[in-house]
Design an enzyme around this catalytic site. Structure first.
Site, short mmCIF file in Angstrom:
data_model
loop_
_atom_site.label_atom_id
_atom_site.label_comp_id
_atom_site.label_asym_id
_atom_site.label_seq_id
_atom_site.Cartn_x
_atom_site.Cartn_y
_atom_site.Cartn_z
CB THR A 10 8.66 82.10 28.06
OG1 THR A 10 8.75 82.57 26.66
CG2 THR A 10 8.83 83.17 28.94
CD GLN A 12 11.46 71.56 23.38
OE1 GLN A 12 10.93 70.79 23.34
NE2 GLN A 12 12.36 71.98 22.32
CG ASP A 63 10.02 91.72 20.09
OD1 ASP A 63 10.85 91.54 19.16
OD2 ASP A 63 8.86 91.43 20.15
CG LEU A 64 15.16 88.19 19.91
CD1 LEU A 64 15.42 86.79 19.36
CD2 LEU A 64 16.83 88.76 20.34
N GLY A 86 15.75 82.88 21.40
CA GLY A 86 14.46 83.25 20.76
C GLY A 86 14.34 83.37 19.23
CB SER A 89 11.43 77.98 16.25
OG SER A 89 10.32 77.70 17.23
CE1 TYR A 100 7.67 89.17 15.00
CE2 TYR A 100 7.57 86.97 14.85
CZ TYR A 100 7.58 87.86 15.58
OH TYR A 100 7.85 87.94 16.94
CB THR A 132 17.85 75.19 12.70
OG1 THR A 132 16.99 74.23 12.17
CG2 THR A 132 17.86 76.21 11.53
CD GLU A 134 14.00 72.33 8.75
OE1 GLU A 134 13.91 72.87 7.33
OE2 GLU A 134 13.34 71.64 8.90
CE1 TYR A 161 13.76 78.88 12.72
CE2 TYR A 161 14.17 76.59 11.72
CZ TYR A 161 14.16 77.50 12.85
OH TYR A 161 14.76 77.10 13.95
CE LYS A 165 16.98 80.16 14.35
NZ LYS A 165 17.50 80.53 15.63
NE ARG A 196 9.75 70.90 19.33
CZ ARG A 196 10.42 71.87 18.62
NH1 ARG A 196 10.48 73.25 19.08
NH2 ARG A 196 11.14 71.46 17.44
#
Length: 361
Positions: A10, A12, A63-64, A86, A89, A100, A132, A134, A161, A165, A196
């Protein structure tokens, strides 16, 4: 018929990827989280009622953070390809929700890999892990000789984050090497679109500019205008995700445009789309943007009007000032070339947001 499973369908990237795969003739399964309000706006146009004959797009609640749920869905779908898109992000928000983020972005990846292994799908199912830029943390000493970040550049994540990742990256690589899974990381640099999320800086800018041009808003606030990013279009990036899983060998790939621009540059481009030129005055927290000229008769603002100011609340505890990716490997080995540049990306988003707020007025 190939079968694909998309987490984050659901979002982008998930919505564009679902469209792309359906056009390729896939059966597409998507995982969506249960919510009391509808959260499927990005995929409503491709949704197929389960009562239709032979639907090729099916949604599953999941849900992951739920291992049993993820394993059950993979067992039911028997996918040829899994795209793990998912995630929580939002980098700034990850500082407020670090536990979380770890559960979803780090351990969520492990749950998918382990489910594929336990179900005996190692030879059948290919896995794409959305990584990512990041990971790099913008450390200047870690760029390659061309001044870019590539597949071999060292990582130095500077947010919860990014840290989550990096676990997802290495556990994907580990399962590839330990269990011979066809599992790949796509290290995505910033990619945007009209879909986005509204709280991300690019949409925050384009939505504010559209409303200011239409007389619905006077000014807006941002954080670090000097931050530079490698911005591409999500449509280009989901095409590369698919290409990664069609390659002969499982590898890790940088997905980027190879160009960079500041947040300030993005603001200027957005205002340019409505014929408004800005003048920036001041430094640091005191920097502001004022209307310098208006060349479009539809969008006339008062000359000298203040439209942008800085609010420290939008700064991250640890800033990443500069990111630019090296897409050479993707171009040379897979033939991937982005169709959008930054001006055409901004034009696409601004066109959408102007239409959105015109309809609301």
């Amino acid at each position: 018929m190939k079968v694909a499973l998309i987490t984050g369908v659901t979002g982008q990237d998930g919505s564009y990827l679902a469209e792309f795969l359906l056009n390729k003739g896939y059966m597409v399964h998507g995982i969506k989280r249960r919510a009391s309000s509808l959260n499927t706006q990005r995929i409503d146009h491709i949704y197929q009622d389960p009562h239709e004959q032979n639907p090729r797009f099916k949604l599953h609640y999941g849900d992951l953070t739920d291992s049993l749920n993820i394993t059950k869905i993979i067992q039911i779908c028997q996918p040829d390809e899994i795209y793990n898109l998912g995630a929580m992000s939002h980098v700034k928000v990850s500082f407020d929700m670090p536990e979380y983020v770890a559960q979803v972005d780090a351990l969520g990846t492990l749950r998918i890999l382990e489910a594929v292994r336990l179900l005996g799908l190692e030879k059948k199912t290919k896995i794409y892990q959305a990584s990512t830029s990041e990971l790099y943390g913008g450390m200047p000493e870690n760029k390659n000789e061309k001044g870019f970040y590539d597949e071999n550049s060292p990582f130095y994540p500077r947010s919860p984050y990014g840290v989550a990742k990096i676990y997802g990256f290495w556990i994907t690589k580990n399962y590839r090497e330990a269990y011979n899974l066809f599992a790949c990381n796509g290290i995505l640099f910033n990619h945007e679109s009209p879909r986005r999320g509204e709280t991300f800086v690019t949409r925050k800018i384009t939505r504010a500019v559209a409303r200011i041009a239409l007389g619905q808003k006077e000014k807006f606030f941002l954080g670090n205008l000097n931050a530079k990013r490698d911005w591409g279009h999500a449509k280009d990036y989901v095409r590369m995700m698919w290409m990664i899983l069609q390659a002969n060998k499982a590898e890790d790939w940088v997905i980027a445009t190879g160009t960079t621009a500041s947040v300030r540059d993005f603001v200027k481009l957005a205002f340019n789309e409505v014929g408004i030129q800005l003048e920036f005055r001041g430094d640091g927290l005191n920097e502001k943007a004022y209307v310098k000229s208006c060349s479009n008769q539809k969008y006339q603002l008062k000359i000298g009007m203040e439209v942008l100011a800085i609010d420290p609340i939008y700064f991250r505890p640890t800033e990443v000032d500069f990111l630019i990716g090296d897409p050479s490997k993707a171009r040379e080995k897979l033939g991937w070339v982005p169709e959008y540049n930054l001006p055409s990306l901004v034009k696409d988003i601004m066109k959408s947001d102007l239409k959105l707020f015109n309809n609301e007025s």
